[in-house]
Design an enzyme around this catalytic site. Structure first.
Site, PDB file in Angstrom:
ATOM      1  CB  CYS A  96     -18.118  -5.444   6.041  1.00 51.19           C
ATOM      2  SG  CYS A  96     -17.235  -3.970   6.591  1.00 51.19           S
ATOM      3  CB  CYS A 119     -17.910  -0.500   9.578  1.00 53.78           C
ATOM      4  SG  CYS A 119     -16.738  -1.291  10.705  1.00 53.78           S
ATOM      5  CB  CYS A 137      -1.591   3.922   8.197  1.00 52.00           C
ATOM      6  SG  CYS A 137      -2.692   4.527   6.895  1.00 52.00           S
ATOM      7  CB  CYS A 159      -0.746  -0.093   8.354  1.00 53.67           C
ATOM      8  SG  CYS A 159      -1.334  -1.332   7.187  1.00 53.67           S
ATOM      9  NE  ARG A 169     -16.960  -5.974  14.232  1.00 55.74           N
ATOM     10  CZ  ARG A 169     -17.319  -5.211  13.197  1.00 55.74           C
ATOM     11  NH1 ARG A 169     -16.446  -4.438  12.607  1.00 55.74           N
ATOM     12  NH2 ARG A 169     -18.555  -5.231  12.756  1.00 55.74           N
ATOM     13  CB  CYS A 189     -14.948  -7.533   7.023  1.00 49.66           C
ATOM     14  SG  CYS A 189     -16.169  -7.414   8.326  1.00 49.66           S
ATOM     15  CB  CYS A 227      -0.915  -0.013   1.225  1.00 49.62           C
ATOM     16  SG  CYS A 227      -1.986   1.430   1.289  1.00 49.62           S
TER      17      CYS A 227
HETATM   18  S1  SF4 Z   1      -4.073   1.103   6.973  1.00 49.05           S
HETATM   19 FE1  SF4 Z   1      -2.450   0.058   5.786  1.00 49.05          FE
HETATM   20  S2  SF4 Z   1      -3.519  -0.766   4.019  1.00 49.05           S
HETATM   21 FE2  SF4 Z   1      -4.865   0.776   4.900  1.00 49.05          FE
HETATM   22  S3  SF4 Z   1      -4.365   2.686   3.853  1.00 49.05           S
HETATM   23 FE3  SF4 Z   1      -3.057   2.643   5.669  1.00 49.05          FE
HETATM   24  S4  SF4 Z   1      -1.135   1.691   4.985  1.00 49.05           S
HETATM   25 FE4  SF4 Z   1      -2.699   1.227   3.448  1.00 49.05          FE
END
Ligand code: SF4
Length: 341
Positions: A147, A207, A76, A79, A279, A116, A72
């Site tokens: 989901c 959600c 974040c 993540c 949740r 999901c 990705c």
């Molecule tokens: S949480 Fe992870 S998968 Fe989702 S947008 Fe952020 S970096 Fe990408």
């Protein structure tokens, strides 16, 4: 009319009454005051609100599958699927329909009612949405709630997903606006709110929740709940996650949240969003049964069910069934699952 239909009608009636009486808007100060209450007072208040809106022992089981993993472009900080961090996650293409159907059928057989599907995209392209729509239609045909969490959505994508039968779209706010840029800077808080608005406009249920234990201050936790509770209407599902600290991510060394503070977050989510499914999401593996029991007492009435949460661990199905049974929380659905377990 059968007993189950009657029970459903009663639940729906209570829920619609509750929406009419929805409290709010909530100030950050009012939420902070709730978070600061003596724990037993807070639990009592949350459980009282909970019993007013939901039948006893009603725990929703939702299974989450990563249908497109890793690579990705977002950053974040929590993540492991971000391409910016070296976490050992290997990027994979979107799964084939038959693989997804097999996973959804297995989740259904184990007692899950909601399936999901998560894809690690910044925002899906038109062709991605077309493929995910096929997955949604297939899972829907199994009789499960659907989901998806696919990143930022354009309005036409939300409508396409709705037309395919999508029931819920997950898009978390993560934290309070004031702390957000410490966690991610490749998209803005407003981007997230825009996607939530597109989801709502398309008639898909929302959600939306967040993550704690990311080094945030108590005021940021209150700020997150204020953002969620003041969405109009507030989300139908509110996942509250405790950070799973994955080596290689910028937040790998964050101070873990004090377990009672996590319980408080659940309680305040329940009080401020009385009819939402709150949740108990990531981080359950590290919590132990006693803390999870307190979370149920605080009003959590949904769990992620299955031994994996996207790419991080989760308690196994047998452990969850045992825990729910020990707590007297088996829903009718769970009792069926016990037969298969
Ligand atoms: S949480 Fe992870 S998968 Fe989702 S947008 Fe952020 S970096 Fe990408």
């Amino acid at each position: 009319m059968g007993a189950n239909d009657l029970q459903q009608k009663i639940t729906l009636h209570r829920a619609s009454k509750a929406i009419a009486q929805q409290p709010g808007p909530w100030s950050v100060e009012a939420i902070q005051a709730l978070l600061d209450k003596p724990l037993m007072d807070l639990l009592f208040e949350a459980q009282t609100v909970h019993r007013r809106h939901f039948p006893d022992g009603d725990i929703e089981l939702a299974t989450l599958l990563s249908v497109k993993t890793g690579g990705c472009p977002e950053n974040c900080g929590y993540c492991p699927q971000s391409a910016e961090f070296d976490t050992g996650v290997t990027a994979q293409k979107l799964m084939e329909v038959d693989e997804v159907i097999r996973a959804a059928q297995a989740a259904k057989d184990a007692g899950a009612t909601r399936f999901c599907m998560g894809a690690a995209w910044r925002a899906p392209k038109d062709r991605d949405v077309e493929k995910v729509a096929v997955l949604i239609e297939a899972v829907k045909q199994l009789g499960m709630q659907t989901c998806a969490t696919l990143g930022m959505l354009e309005p036409h994508h939300a409508h396409q997903l709705k037309a395919a039968g999508l029931d819920y779209y997950n898009h978390n706010l993560d934290t309070a606006p004031e702390y957000y840029t410490d966690i991610v800077d490749t998209r803005t808080y407003q981007d997230r709110l825009d996607t939530l608005a597109h989801v709502r406009s398309a008639g898909i249920s929302v959600c939306c929740g967040g993550i704690v234990g990311m080094g945030e201050l108590p005021v940021h936790r209150a700020g997150l709940i204020a953002q969620l509770a003041n969405l109009d209407p507030y989300p139908e599902s509110v996942p509250i996650n405790s950070l799973v600290r994955v080596p290689g991510t910028p937040l790998a060394d964050s101070e873990p949240i004090e377990p009672f503070d996590f319980v408080r977050m659940i309680a305040v989510a329940r009080i401020t969003m009385p009819t939402a499914r709150v949740r108990l999401s990531a981080g359950r593996q590290q919590m132990g049964d006693a803390v999870q029991a307190l979370c149920f007492m605080a009003g959590a009435n949904s769990i992620f069910y299955g031994d994996k949460l996207l790419v991080t661990g989760n308690p196994d199905v047998e452990a969850d069934i045992r825990l729910l049974r020990k707590l007297g929380l088996q829903s009718r659905r769970n009792e069926q699952a016990e037969v298969h377990a």
